[in-house]
Scaffold this motif. Structure first.
Motif, PDB file in Angstrom:
ATOM      1  N   LEU A 120       0.659  -1.300   0.127  1.00  0.00           N
ATOM      2  CA  LEU A 120      -0.057   0.204   0.138  1.00  0.00           C
ATOM      3  C   LEU A 120       0.981   1.024   0.071  1.00  0.00           C
ATOM      4  N   GLU A 121       1.774   1.209   0.816  1.00  0.00           N
ATOM      5  CA  GLU A 121       2.658   2.613   0.873  1.00  0.00           C
ATOM      6  C   GLU A 121       3.524   2.784  -0.329  1.00  0.00           C
ATOM      7  N   ILE A 122       3.911   1.725  -1.129  1.00  0.00           N
ATOM      8  CA  ILE A 122       4.539   1.832  -2.388  1.00  0.00           C
ATOM      9  C   ILE A 122       3.698   2.143  -3.512  1.00  0.00           C
ATOM     10  N   ALA A 123       2.320   1.557  -3.390  1.00  0.00           N
ATOM     11  CA  ALA A 123       1.418   1.926  -4.363  1.00  0.00           C
ATOM     12  C   ALA A 123       1.139   3.572  -4.003  1.00  0.00           C
ATOM     13  N   ARG A 164     -16.288   3.860  -6.917  1.00  0.00           N
ATOM     14  CA  ARG A 164     -17.056   4.762  -7.337  1.00  0.00           C
ATOM     15  C   ARG A 164     -16.587   5.971  -8.139  1.00  0.00           C
ATOM     16  N   LYS A 165     -15.323   6.523  -8.106  1.00  0.00           N
ATOM     17  CA  LYS A 165     -14.896   7.562  -8.833  1.00  0.00           C
ATOM     18  C   LYS A 165     -14.595   6.996 -10.436  1.00  0.00           C
ATOM     19  N   ASN A 166     -14.105   5.787 -10.258  1.00  0.00           N
ATOM     20  CA  ASN A 166     -13.616   5.240 -11.777  1.00  0.00           C
ATOM     21  C   ASN A 166     -14.737   4.483 -12.462  1.00  0.00           C
ATOM     22  N   TYR A 167     -15.690   3.665 -11.676  1.00  0.00           N
ATOM     23  CA  TYR A 167     -16.631   2.819 -12.368  1.00  0.00           C
ATOM     24  C   TYR A 167     -18.061   3.220 -11.885  1.00  0.00           C
ATOM     25  N   GLY A 168     -18.457   3.862 -10.958  1.00  0.00           N
ATOM     26  CA  GLY A 168     -19.526   4.167 -10.472  1.00  0.00           C
ATOM     27  C   GLY A 168     -20.101   3.196  -9.434  1.00  0.00           C
ATOM     28  N   GLU A 169     -21.443   3.427  -8.875  1.00  0.00           N
ATOM     29  CA  GLU A 169     -21.776   3.010  -7.554  1.00  0.00           C
ATOM     30  C   GLU A 169     -21.978   1.511  -7.639  1.00  0.00           C
ATOM     31  N   GLN A 170     -22.408   1.063  -8.729  1.00  0.00           N
ATOM     32  CA  GLN A 170     -23.067  -0.334  -8.930  1.00  0.00           C
ATOM     33  C   GLN A 170     -22.233  -1.242  -9.732  1.00  0.00           C
ATOM     34  N   HIS A 171     -20.867  -0.811  -9.796  1.00  0.00           N
ATOM     35  CA  HIS A 171     -19.956  -1.844 -10.075  1.00  0.00           C
ATOM     36  C   HIS A 171     -20.071  -2.980  -9.371  1.00  0.00           C
ATOM     37  N   ILE A 172     -19.681  -3.907 -10.214  1.00  0.00           N
ATOM     38  CA  ILE A 172     -19.844  -5.755  -9.513  1.00  0.00           C
ATOM     39  C   ILE A 172     -18.721  -5.591  -8.350  1.00  0.00           C
ATOM     40  N   HIS A 173     -17.569  -5.057  -8.619  1.00  0.00           N
ATOM     41  CA  HIS A 173     -16.450  -5.284  -7.670  1.00  0.00           C
ATOM     42  C   HIS A 173     -16.952  -4.378  -6.312  1.00  0.00           C
ATOM     43  N   LEU A 176      -4.209  -0.158  -5.944  1.00  0.00           N
ATOM     44  CA  LEU A 176      -4.748   0.397  -4.454  1.00  0.00           C
ATOM     45  C   LEU A 176      -6.179  -0.431  -4.364  1.00  0.00           C
ATOM     46  N   VAL A 177      -7.179  -0.362  -5.053  1.00  0.00           N
ATOM     47  CA  VAL A 177      -8.110  -1.118  -4.919  1.00  0.00           C
ATOM     48  C   VAL A 177      -7.896  -2.647  -4.516  1.00  0.00           C
ATOM     49  N   THR A 178      -7.168  -3.133  -5.222  1.00  0.00           N
ATOM     50  CA  THR A 178      -6.850  -4.730  -4.759  1.00  0.00           C
ATOM     51  C   THR A 178      -6.072  -4.786  -3.602  1.00  0.00           C
ATOM     52  N   ILE A 179      -5.192  -3.698  -3.247  1.00  0.00           N
ATOM     53  CA  ILE A 179      -4.504  -3.767  -1.757  1.00  0.00           C
ATOM     54  C   ILE A 179      -5.574  -3.546  -0.948  1.00  0.00           C
ATOM     55  N   TYR A 180      -6.655  -2.540  -1.054  1.00  0.00           N
ATOM     56  CA  TYR A 180      -7.561  -2.301   0.097  1.00  0.00           C
ATOM     57  C   TYR A 180      -8.559  -3.332   0.174  1.00  0.00           C
ATOM     58  N   VAL A 181      -9.002  -4.198  -0.820  1.00  0.00           N
ATOM     59  CA  VAL A 181      -9.940  -5.171  -0.816  1.00  0.00           C
ATOM     60  C   VAL A 181      -9.181  -6.228  -0.171  1.00  0.00           C
ATOM     61  N   ASN A 182      -7.956  -6.453  -0.305  1.00  0.00           N
ATOM     62  CA  ASN A 182      -7.151  -7.718   0.302  1.00  0.00           C
ATOM     63  C   ASN A 182      -7.086  -7.320   1.829  1.00  0.00           C
ATOM     64  N   LEU A 183      -6.724  -6.120   2.258  1.00  0.00           N
ATOM     65  CA  LEU A 183      -6.628  -5.587   3.615  1.00  0.00           C
ATOM     66  C   LEU A 183      -8.175  -5.849   4.315  1.00  0.00           C
TER      67      LEU A 183
END
Length: 124
Positions: A8-11, A54-63, A22-29
């Motif tokens: 996370l720090e590196i990203a 939300r900023k990149n894909y919107g509220e209802q993105h599957i992820h 960052l999304v992947t890291i936050y999800v894993n954390l």
């Protein structure tokens, strides 16, 4: 968890706050924090990942569905039942809008979470 925090720090330094990594890291954390039963950390990491999604894909993105489910679980464990129900329902709506497989792990977790909420409410 330590390795993820280092990643996370590196990203954050290299790619900025909207990086998909960052999304992947936050999800894993968030998932690691569930395992460790660190509910405030689950909420924090899930919300950070959701902000980027939300900023990149919107509220209802599957992820977003997994994160809504994580937030439902964390709030349920903290006995914030209204918030838990809201997040579980957001997860369910997101999965349905994205035509996700109703036998998926996330759908099953949402159903189980909503059932657990019903039981908790009956005991209060």
């Amino acid at each position: 968890k330590k390795v993820l925090l280092e990643a996370l720090e590196i990203a954050l330094k290299s790619d900025g706050p909207q990086n998909q990594a960052l999304v992947t890291i936050y999800v894993n954390l968030s998932f690691v924090s569930i395992y460790l039963r660190e509910w405030d950390a689950v909420i924090d990491y899930s919300n950070k990942a959701l902000d980027i999604i939300r900023k990149n894909y919107g509220e209802q993105h599957i992820h977003a569905a997994d994160l809504y489910c994580n937030l439902g679980m964390a709030h349920s464990e903290k006995n914030s039942l209204k918030e838990a129900e809201m997040y579980y329902n957001l997860a369910k709506q997101t999965l349905e809008r994205n035509k996700a497989d109703p036998t998926s792990r996330t759908f099953e977790a949402v159903k189980e979470g909503l059932e657990n909420l019903k039981r908790k409410k009956r005991t209060l």
